[in-house]
Design an enzyme around this catalytic site. Structure first.
Site, short mmCIF file in Angstrom:
data_model
loop_
_atom_site.label_atom_id
_atom_site.label_comp_id
_atom_site.label_asym_id
_atom_site.label_seq_id
_atom_site.Cartn_x
_atom_site.Cartn_y
_atom_site.Cartn_z
N GLU A 114 -26.19 -6.11 -10.76
CA GLU A 114 -24.90 -6.63 -10.30
C GLU A 114 -24.70 -8.11 -10.59
O GLU A 114 -23.58 -8.61 -10.45
CB GLU A 114 -24.72 -6.34 -8.81
CG GLU A 114 -24.61 -4.84 -8.55
CD GLU A 114 -23.75 -4.49 -7.34
OE1 GLU A 114 -23.25 -5.42 -6.68
OE2 GLU A 114 -23.59 -3.30 -7.08
N GLY A 127 -12.13 -1.29 -8.50
CA GLY A 127 -11.24 -0.14 -8.55
C GLY A 127 -10.57 0.08 -9.89
O GLY A 127 -10.47 1.20 -10.39
N SER A 177 0.84 -1.20 0.00
CA SER A 177 0.00 0.00 0.00
C SER A 177 0.88 1.26 0.00
O SER A 177 0.56 2.24 -0.67
CB SER A 177 -0.94 0.00 1.21
OG SER A 177 -0.20 -0.13 2.40
N ASP A 231 -14.98 -3.27 5.35
CA ASP A 231 -15.99 -3.09 6.41
C ASP A 231 -15.50 -3.50 7.79
O ASP A 231 -15.74 -2.82 8.77
CB ASP A 231 -17.22 -3.98 6.12
CG ASP A 231 -18.07 -3.41 5.02
OD1 ASP A 231 -18.11 -2.19 4.88
OD2 ASP A 231 -18.68 -4.21 4.29
N SER A 245 -16.94 -9.15 -0.69
CA SER A 245 -16.82 -8.52 0.63
C SER A 245 -17.13 -9.54 1.72
O SER A 245 -17.79 -10.55 1.49
CB SER A 245 -17.79 -7.35 0.72
OG SER A 245 -19.11 -7.83 0.83
N HIS A 251 -19.40 2.36 1.99
CA HIS A 251 -20.40 1.36 2.34
C HIS A 251 -20.93 1.77 3.71
O HIS A 251 -20.16 2.22 4.55
CB HIS A 251 -19.75 -0.03 2.38
CG HIS A 251 -20.73 -1.16 2.53
ND1 HIS A 251 -22.03 -1.07 2.15
CD2 HIS A 251 -20.57 -2.40 3.02
CE1 HIS A 251 -22.64 -2.22 2.39
NE2 HIS A 251 -21.78 -3.04 2.93
N GLU A 290 -26.65 -9.20 -2.30
CA GLU A 290 -25.43 -10.00 -2.36
C GLU A 290 -25.62 -11.40 -1.78
O GLU A 290 -25.05 -12.36 -2.27
CB GLU A 290 -24.25 -9.26 -1.71
CG GLU A 290 -24.37 -9.08 -0.20
CD GLU A 290 -23.32 -8.11 0.37
OE1 GLU A 290 -22.72 -7.36 -0.40
OE2 GLU A 290 -23.14 -8.10 1.60
#
Lengths: 491, 479
Positions: free
Chosen positions: A394, A159, A79, A109, A415, A133, A222
């Site tokens: 989706e 992304g 990162s 999350d 997720s 979110h 989801e």
């Protein structure tokens, strides 16, 4: 410690929040990024979402830097490399957060409570905290300092696509919301809109929603149709094909790429177009199978929606978080052991049309799942626009993940909320469809109907077409897809 | 095992994706022959060579004698491999930045002769790049990797579609020497755009027109060879540049300021320095040529100017009145620039038609996402007429030949009459005739006072008459 925010509201307030979702007109974005101009934006986390959103915002003329935990900087982790190689300033929470006008929380999350508790005391008075979110606010009941503005900006794509579309001069569909309890200066909407413009989202379409509508519809979609139904369908269809003597490698390939192929048709023209790809007898067959499955599965969809609304689902999942993900990791390991997962796709050619012709049951499962999820969400007070995005829109994205990764990796990459929820669904749905599957033969999964003539009764065909086309998900889908193609001139 | 029998195509008709057809091909390649395949852009010369690699669906006719191991180099194969690498990149769903397959692995996947591979890597200057991810290489570098794969797979037949394109001078001569040597034992089929690059060992020339193999000429037959050369050198008709669009005017620039001023610029990846301490000022009306070997950072330098390189924010760059990183947006920069490169062509994969590709130049977008005016549409149609493509305005861009796509992208770059036109190897992959047209067009643009041209190339013979300023990059420094 968790304190469900949704449950603290009155029924009237709950319904009002759930009903929020509006497709915004391009003319609402004429101020561009002005509301963020000259403000300091600090991103927490530099994974694919964090990095790519930051690149876009900077290219839109905004001041972006990254804050990482001190260890990530000291160890020069990936990162840190992502941010520095791209010419961004990187600093610790203590260094950068106190200077920030807007803090963009782009971590997973599960880390939100820890991250927000760490940065909140450092944030300057009147600054803005942005989420992608709403789980932390709605389900965990995070109380954010009264002087801070809390918004959500959620690009509805991975992304890398957020960046690729921006570079092309376009963007990806984006959902924005303002947490009304935390909008002390009334500037939340202006900031969220400017942020959406900065990432290019306004060109592809922005939905104005609420934290609550986003969370309650996202969770429902989801765990049922998106990850749950495709997972259950993969396991049931594979086992049935083996039982019917279909070559295992062929069966594996038909499933792995079949979801993607049939939902591609869904993406372009809704359930109607997906069903129209079948021959007339196959369409009628798929319709009947879907109706039968909808009757069987309706109580399960209701239960999922109820548990999401009452907070029972998030409570159960957070208990597992507290228990080091014991259930989640155990269930994930089970996926790797399924016969489908262990059978490699054969090197055989399957034409695009063959995925429809030999995958009639898969088409029926997609139809049943999309319609049920949509019906359940809207009957629970979620507005049709939200329900469409979190069900039909989706499904092709998850199908694409299965095509590239099969189930185990799909589960590892979605997720943590989606993964936990889809296991619950799968564990209930496989036995629920047990009796139904007993009557299934290879004509609807694996071999095709192989009819000598494809004639059908006119009256019956008209009846079936009418039923497919008049479902409410088709009406809202036509409208929303229309908005999109007005903007993106696909010529 | 060398090839002993001939390869023959008898009345072969092959259909390719997008409906392109090679019609009734009759062609025999003897084991001791070496063929050059030529033709204009879109004629099907690459398709003809691709038939030998098994591409397309055979509608009728018979192919005999194809060997099992064929070494192939082409832009199509190159972009397929790059696309395969891109598909392996799961960064989007894994939330990590993937590195991709290293060059050494890409080579060893097909290599049957490691010592030859080592030797070629040495000659092509690829040794320092063996550990780098394949998709991070520059265009010229990936081409070299393709060549090494083809040459070291122990081939019984070599099919090389534009093998010399994009190579720097040293690598080019190393390749030519190597081919001359292997041609003694392996038949070679080369597709070339420029007859002047035809290697000495070539024994026969095939000329393709509209999907048909219309001429087969022995190299020794000087008269026929000369005619073929003229056919390819068809002189261009009168060229004139369509006007700019008065309604979408670009903001006026301060004539006292340079267009671009780069001061002490550097690009670094970790500890690797691509270049540093680079100063460069481009004044309006000064046309520049930028050159340097593969990997010297030409494209990286250009992308600092266009704003496509993220390190433009940590360098001292002044462009079109903006100091980069002072709150300007990338679109405020791009409005002043027209840009063409091979990378742009690979990225231009959106489904849209020819007219819209040209109109997208008004909006600096890849694909068209804005409502355009009737006037812009007229201008785009005038450009299509200049290119001789007016009847194809509504066809999909992605179904056009490689060379035609390039011509369209050049028109897209020029359509708004930008103050700065950046042409990054604009002739790469073009045949003689279209190369002449492009060069003539660039010269016309150079003569206009409103557009400054920045031209990047390898080929010394692609000189533009209006260019008087030169910048060469070598060993990480300007020379």
């Amino acid at each position: 410690m968790s304190n469900n925010y949704f449950n603290s509201l009155s029924l009237r307030e709950q319904l009002e929040q759930l009903g929020k979702c509006r497709f915004m007109h391009l003319a609402e974005f004429t101020d561009g990024v002005a509301a963020l101009k000259g403000k300091k934006m600090v991103v927490i986390g530099c994974g694919a979402q964090g990095l790519n959103q930051g690149l876009n915002l900077r290219d839109s003329g905004l001041d972006v830097s990254y804050t990482l935990r001190a260890e990530a900087i000291a160890d020069k982790r990936q990162s840190w490399k992502n941010a520095t190689e791209n010419g961004f300033t990187v600093g610790t929470y203590e260094e950068l957060i106190p200077t920030a006008d807007v803090v963009l929380n782009l971590t997973p999350d599960k880390q939100h409570t820890a991250v927000v508790n760490a940065v909140m005391p450092l944030m300057k008075k009147g600054a803005c905290l942005s989420y992608s979110h709403g789980f932390n606010i709605v389900e965990e009941g995070m109380k954010v300092r009264d002087d801070l503005t809390v918004i959500m900006v959620a690009p509805k794509c991975p992304g890398s696509e957020v960046r690729a579309e921006y570079v092309r001069g376009f963007g990806v569909p984006t959902l924005i919301a303002v947490h009304e309890d935390n909008d002390p200066n009334g500037e939340g909407l202006a900031l969220a809109k400017a942020y959406a413009v900065g990432t290019g989202g306004h060109k592809a379409g922005v939905l104005m929603s609420s934290f609550i509508a986003e969370v309650k519809s996202d969770l429902m979609g989801e765990q049922t149709i998106l990850c749950g139904m495709l997972q259950t369908g993969s396991l049931l269809c594979f086992d049935k094909m083996i039982e019917e003597g279909i070559d295992a490698g062929y069966a594996s390939k038909l499933i792995q790429y079949g979801w993607e192929t049939v939902t591609e048709a869904l993406k372009y023209g809704g359930v109607t177009n997906m069903m129209d790809r079948l021959s007339n007898p196959a369409k009628i067959k798929a319709f009947d199978l879907a109706e039968e499955m909808k009757d069987i599965m309706r109580p399960l969809y209701n239960k999922h929606q109820d548990d999401i609304m009452t907070g029972k689902f998030s409570e159960t999942m957070m208990a597992d978080w507290a228990n080091d993900d014991k259930e989640l990791l155990g269930w994930r390991a089970d996926t790797a052991e399924s016969a489908y997962e262990k059978t490699a796709a054969a090197d055989v050619e399957i034409s695009e049309q063959e995925y429809f012709d030999n995958g009639i049951l898969m088409v029926a499962m997609v139809k049943a799942g999309v319609e049920l999820a949509f019906e359940t969400m809207t009957s629970a007070g979620i507005i049709a626009d939200s329900a469409y995005y979190e069900s039909l829109h989706e499904t092709p994205l998850i199908a694409n993940t299965i095509a590239r990764k099969k189930l185990y990796e799909m589960n590892s990459t979605i997720s943590d909320t989606a993964e936990y929820g889809c296991y619950l669904y799968n564990h209930a749905c496989v036995p629920l469809l047990g009796d139904f599957m007993k009557n299934i033969k290879s004509d609807v999964i694996g071999a095709g109907m192989q009819l000598n003539h494809t004639g059908v009764d006119n009256a019956r065909l008209i009846e079936v077409n009418e039923a497919i086309r008049s479902h409410p998900v088709e009406a809202i889908g036509a409208t929303l897809r229309g908005h999109m193609s007005d903007m993106k001139k696909i010529v | 095992m060398p090839l002993t029998a001939s390869i023959s195509l008898k009345n072969v008709t092959v259909e390719f994706d997008q409906g392109f057809i090679c019609n009734k091909i009759n062609w025999t390649i003897q084991p001791d022959q070496h063929w050059l395949v030529c033709g204009s852009n879109g004629s099907g010369k690459s398709a003809l060579a691709a038939i030998l690699t098994g591409a397309g669906d055979i509608e009728s006719g018979v192919i005999r004698g194809l060997p099992r191991r064929i070494g192939v180099v082409s832009f199509e194969a190159q972009s397929e491999l790059i696309e395969a690498e891109r598909r392996k990149d799961d960064a989007d769903i894994m939330d990590v930045i993937a590195e991709g397959t290293p060059v050494a692995e890409i080579i060893s996947a097909v290599c049957k002769d490691q010592s030859l591979a080592d030797e070629l890597c040495q000659k092509f200057g690829l040794v320092p790049l063996l550990d780098r991810a394949f998709r991070k290489l520059s265009t010229g570098e990936t081409r070299k990797v393709m060549l090494i794969r083809a040459l070291t797979c122990n081939p019984q037949l070599l099919i090389l579609d534009e093998p010399f394109e994009g190579l720097d001078v040293d690598s080019l001569s190393a390749l030519q020497q190597h081919l001359a040597a292997v041609s003694e034992s392996i038949p070679v089929v080369i597709v070339l755009n420029r007859l002047d690059q035809c290697p000495d060992f070539i024994t026969h020339v095939a000329y393709v027109n509209d999907g048909e193999l219309t001429h087969q000429v022995k190299r020794a037959d000087t008269e026929a060879y000369q005619q073929l050369h003229q056919l390819l050198h068809l002189k261009t008709a009168d060229l004139s540049i369509p006007p700019a669009d008065p309604d979408t005017s670009i903001p006026a620039l301060d004539p006292a300021q340079p267009l671009v001023r780069v001061t002490g610029a550097a690009i670094r990846y970790g500890d690797v320095v691509i270049f540093d301490q680079l100063d460069w000022t481009i004044n309006a009306g000064q046309h520049w040529q930028l050159s340097g070997p593969n990997g010297s950072g030409k494209t990286a330098l250009l992308s600092l100017i266009t704003g496509d390189h993220p390190q433009c924010y940590v360098n001292d760059i002044f462009v079109f009145g903006f100091i980069r990183g002072s709150g300007e947006s990338i679109w405020q920069i791009k409005q002043f620039i027209g840009y063409v490169s091979t990378a742009l062509q690979w990225e231009y994969t959106v489904g849209t038609n020819l007219r819209n590709v040209i109109i997208s130049g008004f909006y600096d977008s890849i694909g068209l996402y804005s409502k355009y005016t009737d006037h812009q549409r007229d201008i785009a149609d005038q450009w299509l007429a200049v290119l001789g493509m007016e009847s194809r305005a509504d066809q999909p861009f992605t179904s056009q030949s490689y060379g035609d796509q390039r011509l369209l992208l050049i028109a897209r770059a020029m359509v708004k009459h930008p103050p700065l036109l950046i042409l990054d190897e604009p002739c790469l992959g073009l045949d003689d005739m279209n190369r002449q047209r492009v060069l003539a067009l660039i010269e016309l643009i150079c003569q206009r006072s409103t557009t400054t041209v920045l031209y990047v190339n390898h080929h010394a013979d692609d000189k533009i008459s209006g260019i008087e300023h030169y910048l060469a990059l070598e060993n990480n420094h300007p020379v």
